[in-house]
Design a protein around this motif. Structure first.
Motif, mmCIF file in Angstrom:
data_model
loop_
_atom_site.group_PDB
_atom_site.id
_atom_site.type_symbol
_atom_site.label_atom_id
_atom_site.label_comp_id
_atom_site.label_asym_id
_atom_site.label_seq_id
_atom_site.Cartn_x
_atom_site.Cartn_y
_atom_site.Cartn_z
ATOM 1 N N MET A 119 120.410 85.813 53.688
ATOM 2 C CA MET A 119 120.884 84.515 53.217
ATOM 3 C C MET A 119 119.960 83.952 52.138
ATOM 4 S SD MET A 119 122.142 82.793 56.810
ATOM 5 C CE MET A 119 122.755 81.325 55.992
ATOM 6 N N ALA A 120 118.654 84.128 52.316
ATOM 7 C CA ALA A 120 117.710 83.639 51.312
ATOM 8 C C ALA A 120 117.883 84.386 49.993
ATOM 9 C CB ALA A 120 116.279 83.796 51.824
ATOM 10 N N ALA A 121 118.090 85.698 50.075
ATOM 11 C CA ALA A 121 118.279 86.487 48.856
ATOM 12 C C ALA A 121 119.562 86.086 48.137
ATOM 13 C CB ALA A 121 118.309 87.974 49.210
ATOM 14 N N GLY A 122 120.622 85.857 48.905
ATOM 15 C CA GLY A 122 121.875 85.437 48.282
ATOM 16 C C GLY A 122 121.758 84.087 47.600
ATOM 17 N N THR A 123 121.062 83.160 48.253
ATOM 18 C CA THR A 123 120.868 81.837 47.652
ATOM 19 C C THR A 123 120.001 81.923 46.403
ATOM 20 O OG1 THR A 123 121.048 80.814 49.836
ATOM 21 C CG2 THR A 123 120.053 79.497 48.094
ATOM 22 N N ALA A 124 118.943 82.736 46.472
ATOM 23 C CA ALA A 124 118.052 82.873 45.315
ATOM 24 C C ALA A 124 118.761 83.528 44.137
ATOM 25 C CB ALA A 124 116.818 83.684 45.707
ATOM 26 N N ALA A 125 119.643 84.477 44.438
ATOM 27 C CA ALA A 125 120.307 85.213 43.361
ATOM 28 C C ALA A 125 121.435 84.415 42.716
ATOM 29 C CB ALA A 125 120.849 86.534 43.905
ATOM 30 N N GLY A 126 122.208 83.702 43.528
ATOM 31 C CA GLY A 126 123.385 83.043 42.961
ATOM 32 C C GLY A 126 123.482 81.559 43.187
ATOM 33 N N GLY A 127 122.461 80.962 43.789
ATOM 34 C CA GLY A 127 122.535 79.543 44.116
ATOM 35 C C GLY A 127 122.715 78.646 42.907
ATOM 36 N N TRP A 128 121.919 78.876 41.872
ATOM 37 C CA TRP A 128 121.996 78.017 40.698
ATOM 38 C C TRP A 128 123.324 78.195 39.966
ATOM 39 C CZ3 TRP A 128 120.787 73.697 38.966
ATOM 40 C CH2 TRP A 128 120.846 73.374 37.611
ATOM 41 N N LYS A 129 123.847 79.419 39.957
ATOM 42 C CA LYS A 129 125.144 79.649 39.320
ATOM 43 C C LYS A 129 126.244 78.873 40.043
ATOM 44 C CE LYS A 129 124.083 84.277 37.545
ATOM 45 N NZ LYS A 129 124.465 85.715 37.583
ATOM 46 N N ILE A 130 126.166 78.849 41.367
ATOM 47 C CA ILE A 130 127.165 78.110 42.143
ATOM 48 C C ILE A 130 127.060 76.619 41.860
ATOM 49 C CG2 ILE A 130 127.894 77.502 44.487
ATOM 50 C CD1 ILE A 130 126.974 80.285 45.365
ATOM 51 N N ILE A 131 125.831 76.120 41.782
ATOM 52 C CA ILE A 131 125.633 74.696 41.500
ATOM 53 C C ILE A 131 126.209 74.335 40.131
ATOM 54 C CG2 ILE A 131 123.878 72.935 41.049
ATOM 55 C CD1 ILE A 131 122.137 74.342 43.150
ATOM 56 N N LYS A 132 125.951 75.177 39.138
ATOM 57 C CA LYS A 132 126.480 74.913 37.794
ATOM 58 C C LYS A 132 128.005 74.963 37.785
ATOM 59 C CE LYS A 132 124.636 76.743 34.198
ATOM 60 N NZ LYS A 132 124.088 77.758 33.258
ATOM 61 N N THR A 133 128.560 75.922 38.530
ATOM 62 C CA THR A 133 130.021 76.052 38.550
ATOM 63 C C THR A 133 130.677 74.840 39.187
ATOM 64 O OG1 THR A 133 129.886 78.462 38.642
ATOM 65 C CG2 THR A 133 131.946 77.455 39.374
ATOM 66 N N LEU A 134 130.162 74.423 40.342
ATOM 67 C CA LEU A 134 130.790 73.321 41.065
ATOM 68 C C LEU A 134 130.471 71.965 40.444
ATOM 69 C CD1 LEU A 134 130.235 74.416 44.788
ATOM 70 C CD2 LEU A 134 132.247 74.748 43.354
ATOM 71 N N GLY A 135 129.261 71.805 39.955
ATOM 72 C CA GLY A 135 128.844 70.492 39.471
ATOM 73 C C GLY A 135 129.069 70.235 38.005
ATOM 74 N N HIS A 136 129.351 71.300 37.228
ATOM 75 C CA HIS A 136 129.499 71.113 35.788
ATOM 76 C C HIS A 136 130.768 71.751 35.227
ATOM 77 C CE1 HIS A 136 125.445 69.416 35.353
ATOM 78 N NE2 HIS A 136 125.049 70.334 36.215
ATOM 79 N N LYS A 137 131.049 72.975 35.657
ATOM 80 C CA LYS A 137 132.176 73.689 35.055
ATOM 81 C C LYS A 137 133.517 73.266 35.650
ATOM 82 C CE LYS A 137 129.520 77.809 33.783
ATOM 83 N NZ LYS A 137 129.399 79.286 33.932
ATOM 84 N N MET A 138 133.595 73.180 36.992
ATOM 85 C CA MET A 138 134.876 72.838 37.612
ATOM 86 C C MET A 138 135.244 71.388 37.333
ATOM 87 S SD MET A 138 136.181 73.481 41.516
ATOM 88 C CE MET A 138 135.036 72.335 42.279
#
Length: 226
Positions: A119-138
């Motif tokens: 779970m930590a590796a998944g968050t570290a690898a894609g966490g910021w991308k998810i934040i950008k997608t949900l908070g800025h792109k969508m």
């Protein structure tokens, strides 16, 4: 038994212990002690319900009732399981003891470590991308929109958790953000991105199931699990 039950802080565990103890005394013919422990279990249940009501009910009425219902349902399920065991000709006490043990299963340490690292590796690898997608792109979020979305998702998860329903935190917060975007205006949402997210949700279920299946088969082949 009284000392042991007094040392158990959690109301649900204490009630289960007292109920199981009462069933044990009843099985050996000590009806007086069984009745006393049954009364203690009922009192423990009442105290737990009152505590949940006083702590949560004044703030969010439905959650307090749901938590209280969960505690009551567990005791009913315990009695139902024991009655079913008797009907099948099985000993009821081992069945009840196993059900109580299920409240706190002994998960091997290596499983906890692997899950935590994954779970930590998944968050570290894609966490910021998810934040950008949900908070800025969508949809472009402001702090008040984030607060509304987080509050909505947290309330939903609290209610479904009390009801014993398995709900994805990611799905909850994502759809809450969609609702925030719709509240601004419908064309504020990027529907092409939402379509991609929906497809990802649909494909995640069989993909996760397939990977889990392959891992279990592999672990069995190498002898790591029976």
């Amino acid at each position: 038994l009284d000392e042991e039950s007094a040392n158990i802080k959690h109301g649900e565990f204490r009630e289960a212990f007292q109920t199981l103890s009462a069933k044990t005394y009843a099985a050996v013919g000590d009806t007086d002690e069984a009745a006393r422990l049954s009364a203690l279990a009922a009192e423990t249940h009442r105290v737990a319900v009152d505590r949940e009501n006083s702590r949560i009910l004044p703030k969010i009425p439905i959650i307090g009732r749901l938590v209280a219902a969960k505690i009551n349902d567990w005791n009913k399920n315990l009695v139902t399981s024991m009655d079913a065991a008797v009907a099948e000709g099985k000993a009821p006490l081992p069945v009840a003891a196993h059900k109580v043990d299920d409240l706190a299963p002994d998960v091997p340490t290596w499983i906890k470590i692997i899950c935590s690292l994954t779970m930590a590796a998944g968050t570290a690898a894609g966490g910021w991308k998810i934040i950008k997608t949900l908070g800025h792109k969508m949809v472009k979020l402001q702090p008040v929109h984030g607060f509304a979305a987080e509050t909505t998702a947290a309330t939903l998860l609290a209610i479904t958790g009390a009801m014993g329903m398995t709900v994805s935190t990611t799905h909850s917060i994502t759809t809450a953000i969609m609702g925030v975007g719709c509240a601004k205006r419908f064309n504020a949402l990027k529907f092409s991105l939402i379509e991609r997210i929906m497809w990802a949700w649909v494909l995640t279920l069989p993909a996760a199931g397939g990977v889990a299946y392959l891992l279990v088969k592999t672990f069995r082949l190498v002898g790591w699990i029976p």
